[in-house]
Design a protein around this motif. Structure first.
Motif, short mmCIF file in Angstrom:
data_model
loop_
_atom_site.label_atom_id
_atom_site.label_comp_id
_atom_site.label_asym_id
_atom_site.label_seq_id
_atom_site.Cartn_x
_atom_site.Cartn_y
_atom_site.Cartn_z
N MET A 1 33.08 34.55 39.48
CA MET A 1 32.97 35.87 38.95
C MET A 1 31.64 36.51 39.33
N TYR A 2 30.62 35.71 39.49
CA TYR A 2 29.30 36.25 39.79
C TYR A 2 29.29 36.98 41.13
N THR A 3 29.98 36.44 42.12
CA THR A 3 29.98 37.05 43.45
C THR A 3 31.23 37.88 43.72
N ASN A 4 32.18 37.93 42.79
CA ASN A 4 33.41 38.68 42.99
C ASN A 4 33.71 39.48 41.73
N ASP A 5 33.30 40.74 41.71
CA ASP A 5 33.47 41.58 40.53
C ASP A 5 34.93 41.84 40.17
N SER A 6 35.85 41.71 41.12
CA SER A 6 37.25 41.99 40.84
C SER A 6 37.99 40.80 40.24
N PHE A 7 37.32 39.68 40.07
CA PHE A 7 37.94 38.48 39.52
C PHE A 7 37.96 38.57 38.00
N LEU A 8 39.11 38.35 37.38
CA LEU A 8 39.23 38.42 35.93
C LEU A 8 39.81 37.12 35.40
N ILE A 9 39.11 36.50 34.49
CA ILE A 9 39.61 35.29 33.83
C ILE A 9 40.30 35.72 32.55
N ILE A 10 41.55 35.29 32.38
CA ILE A 10 42.33 35.61 31.18
C ILE A 10 42.58 34.30 30.44
N VAL A 11 42.16 34.25 29.18
CA VAL A 11 42.30 33.02 28.39
C VAL A 11 42.96 33.32 27.05
#
Length: 139
Positions: A1-11
Motif C-alpha cells: 500500500m505504501y508504494t501503490n495508492d490504488s491498492f485497497l485492503i478490505i477486511v
C-alpha cells in the motif's frame, strides 16, 4: 500500500460484537453490542473494514429489525485511537456460500447458509471493485 495508492485492503470487522474476548472487553464479555470490539486487522488505519447488518425480507430471524441495524455478532468501533470503524456494513445473515464435500478431500460441491462478517466482506469487495448504480440494490 505504501508504494501503490490504488491498492485497497478490505477486511471483515470480526464477530466479537456479542462475546468479546479482547482485553478491552473484560468487564462485559457476554453482552450484546459490545463497543470497541475490533481486533487486528479490522482496526487497520488504511484498510476498509466491513461489518454485518441484520438481513432483509425472508432473511429476518425472530427479533430482527432489518438491514438498517447492525448484527449482534458484528464487531464495532470505535478503534482504539477513536476512528470510526467499520466504514461500511451489508447484510450478514443467511448468506448462501459454497461448502466442502466432507467425504472427498479437496472437493467442493455443496451449499450452506452462513452468517458472519467474512460472508459480508466478499460482497463488499465485489461492489467496491465493480461499483453499484443508484438504481440497483447491492444485495
Amino acid at each position: 500500500m505504501y508504494t501503490n495508492d490504488s491498492f485497497l485492503i478490505i477486511v471483515s470487522a470480526g464477530n466479537f460484537g456479542r462475546k468479546c474476548s479482547l482485553p478491552q472487553c473484560a468487564d462485559h464479555q457476554y453482552e450484546y453490542d459490545v463497543r470497541s470490539s475490533l481486533a487486528s486487522p479490522a482496526s487497520a488505519k488504511n484498510g476498509l473494514t466491513v461489518g454485518a447488518s441484520q438481513s432483509n425480507g425472508l432473511g429476518l430471524d425472530k427479533g430482527m429489525k432489518g438491514k438498517e441495524y447492525l448484527a449482534y455478532f458484528s464487531s464495532r468501533g470505535p478503534a482504539a485511537d477513536g476512528r470510526i470503524k467499520p466504514e461500511i456494513v451489508a447484510p450478514g445473515y443467511w448468506i448462501l456460500s459454497a461448502s466442502a464435500k466432507t467425504d472427498v478431500v479437496g472437493e467442493c460441491g455443496g451449499e450452506v447458509w452462513m452468517k458472519g462478517t467474512s460472508m459480508v466482506t466478499v460482497t463488499a469487495g465485489f461492489h467496491t471493485f465493480y461499483g453499484v448504480s443508484d438504481n440497483s440494490q447491492p444485495y
